[in-house]
Design a protein around this motif. Structure first.
Motif, PDB file in Angstrom:
ATOM      1  N   GLN A 106      -6.360   7.095  -3.650  1.00 51.88           N
ATOM      2  CA  GLN A 106      -7.322   6.412  -3.619  1.00 51.88           C
ATOM      3  C   GLN A 106      -8.738   6.776  -4.459  1.00 51.88           C
ATOM      4  O   GLN A 106      -9.341   6.054  -5.008  1.00 51.88           O
ATOM      5  N   SER A 116       2.989   9.511  -6.052  1.00 52.11           N
ATOM      6  CA  SER A 116       3.931  10.892  -5.925  1.00 52.11           C
ATOM      7  C   SER A 116       4.953  11.026  -7.035  1.00 52.11           C
ATOM      8  O   SER A 116       5.043  12.049  -7.426  1.00 52.11           O
ATOM      9  N   TRP A 172       1.430   7.033   7.822  1.00 51.62           N
ATOM     10  CA  TRP A 172       0.052   6.435   7.425  1.00 51.62           C
ATOM     11  C   TRP A 172      -0.336   6.108   8.804  1.00 51.62           C
ATOM     12  O   TRP A 172      -1.714   5.706   9.031  1.00 51.62           O
ATOM     13  N   TYR A 178       1.768  13.650   3.144  1.00 53.37           N
ATOM     14  CA  TYR A 178       1.660  12.328   2.773  1.00 53.37           C
ATOM     15  C   TYR A 178       0.294  11.690   2.770  1.00 53.37           C
ATOM     16  O   TYR A 178      -0.317  11.030   1.773  1.00 53.37           O
ATOM     17  N   LEU A 179      -0.757  12.365   3.768  1.00 52.73           N
ATOM     18  CA  LEU A 179      -1.946  11.727   3.747  1.00 52.73           C
ATOM     19  C   LEU A 179      -2.847  12.253   2.555  1.00 52.73           C
ATOM     20  O   LEU A 179      -3.585  11.869   1.957  1.00 52.73           O
ATOM     21  N   TYR A 191      -1.601  12.792  -0.675  1.00 56.25           N
ATOM     22  CA  TYR A 191      -0.917  11.887  -1.572  1.00 56.25           C
ATOM     23  C   TYR A 191      -1.802  10.715  -1.452  1.00 56.25           C
ATOM     24  O   TYR A 191      -2.258   9.961  -2.611  1.00 56.25           O
ATOM     25  N   GLN A 192      -1.827  10.194  -0.332  1.00 57.37           N
ATOM     26  CA  GLN A 192      -2.699   8.873   0.043  1.00 57.37           C
ATOM     27  C   GLN A 192      -4.266   9.146  -0.307  1.00 57.37           C
ATOM     28  O   GLN A 192      -4.658   8.039  -1.147  1.00 57.37           O
ATOM     29  N   GLN A 193      -4.769  10.114  -0.256  1.00 54.46           N
ATOM     30  CA  GLN A 193      -6.160  10.359  -0.665  1.00 54.46           C
ATOM     31  C   GLN A 193      -6.473  10.556  -2.133  1.00 54.46           C
ATOM     32  O   GLN A 193      -7.203  10.051  -2.620  1.00 54.46           O
ATOM     33  N   PRO A 214       0.732  -1.380  -0.083  1.00 57.20           N
ATOM     34  CA  PRO A 214       0.043  -0.043  -0.184  1.00 57.20           C
ATOM     35  C   PRO A 214       0.840   1.351  -0.182  1.00 57.20           C
ATOM     36  O   PRO A 214       0.467   2.270  -0.616  1.00 57.20           O
ATOM     37  N   TYR A 215       2.041   1.147   0.755  1.00 64.79           N
ATOM     38  CA  TYR A 215       2.840   2.507   0.807  1.00 64.79           C
ATOM     39  C   TYR A 215       3.777   2.597  -0.585  1.00 64.79           C
ATOM     40  O   TYR A 215       3.979   3.654  -0.770  1.00 64.79           O
ATOM     41  N   ASP A 233       8.829   4.044   2.154  1.00 71.73           N
ATOM     42  CA  ASP A 233       8.147   5.023   2.862  1.00 71.73           C
ATOM     43  C   ASP A 233       8.597   6.507   2.554  1.00 71.73           C
ATOM     44  O   ASP A 233       9.064   7.177   3.132  1.00 71.73           O
ATOM     45  N   VAL A 256       1.695   4.462  -2.825  1.00 69.77           N
ATOM     46  CA  VAL A 256       1.527   6.057  -2.532  1.00 69.77           C
ATOM     47  C   VAL A 256       2.797   6.747  -3.085  1.00 69.77           C
ATOM     48  O   VAL A 256       3.003   7.640  -3.559  1.00 69.77           O
TER      49      VAL A 256
END
Length: 274
Positions: free
Chosen positions: A271, A25, A251, A263-264, A266-268, A17-18, A109, A21
């Motif tokens: 998704q 990015s 995360w 980070y959050l 880019y994670q969003q 998952p990471y 990470d 991300v």
């Protein structure tokens, strides 16, 4: 579009998952660039690899998943955060196809916030690796690591590496790595990183950590070193890799670092993209 850039990651399924991300990015900030991603793993199942391949194809990334035998480094020391796959990057000269001459290794990470091409085109000056040093404010750990690992140079972080794979095939020998593990196994704190520093710090070119391996835990230290330079605007314009070393990870709900929000974000976005 210029030539493809080879990337290398070595991980297990827990970090997929990471990795996604990080790759998202990378794409967002290198829109005109295509990448070949070499994924070394021991036992990620085919369904997860298929899902990853479908995603990264949309990110202009071609996935080459290479399953490595569990016999490689089977007796090497591991800890919870550092599985056996961490050693695979050191053996990339033995594991990558002969037509791969150069590769950028990245920990999962990481956020990529600017172009990676300047690192790809860096003159290694005859060295095998290029890596950054996380010096802190005083670099007091250098003397400790020099004694502990019998080195004379600074202690390199292996989370971001430019690797001359052709030179690595000649210089990096598995038996040397195995002997170091057998001899110093009880003293290896960050196992594969320690091995790299012990054996190959003399063929490693130091690159600026503020650009190529920005330790997000040390942002206050960077600002203190150069109050008028390494501010947030400078980071946004110049830093390429934000590395979320240590714990808590970005995360995690316990993370409140200066860059955790980014980070959050880019994670969003990922998704929504998926």
């Amino acid at each position: 579009m210029s030539e493809n850039i080879n990337l290398l990651v070595t991980l297990d399924e827990n970090y997929l998952p990471y990795l996604k991300v990080m790759l998202f990015s990378l794409h967002q900030n290198n829109l005109d660039q295509h990448f070949d991603l070499w994924l070394f793993h021991e036992k990620i199942d085919s369904q997860q690899l298929t899902q990853l391949s479908l995603l990264v194809e949309r990110l202009a990334v071609t996935l080459h998943a290479v399953q490595i035998s569990g016999q490689l480094f089977k007796n090497a020391p591991t800890v919870e955060r550092y599985p056996r796959e961490m050693y695979f990057r050191l053996a990339c000269g033995n594991l990558l196809p002969q037509n791969v001459k150069r590769v950028i290794y990245l920990d999962p990470d990481i956020l990529v916030i600017n172009s990676v091409r300047p690192l790809w085109e860096l003159d290694l000056q005859g060295n095998v690796f290029a890596a950054a040093v996380h010096a802190g404010l005083t670099n007091i750990a250098k003397s400790i690591n020099n004694i502990r690992l019998q080195t004379t140079k600074s202690y390199f972080n292996s989370g971001v590496l430019l690797i001359d794979v052709e030179r690595a095939r000649k210089i990096v020998k598995l038996e040397d790595i195995y002997q170091t593990i057998r001899k110093y196994g009880d003293y290896l704190l960050l196992p594969d990183q320690d091995v790299m520093n012990h054996l190959y710090s003399h063929v490693t070119l130091e690159i600026p950590e503020e650009i190529w391996n920005y330790d997000t835990r040390q942002s206050n230290i960077y600002f203190t070193r150069h109050v008028d330079t390494f501010n947030m605007r400078w980071v946004a314009q110049n830093t390429v890799f934000l590395h979320f070393c240590g714990k808590p990870k970005p995360w995690s709900t316990r993370n409140n670092s200066r860059f955790g929000f980014l980070y959050l974000h880019y994670q969003q976005l990922l998704q929504k993209f998926e």
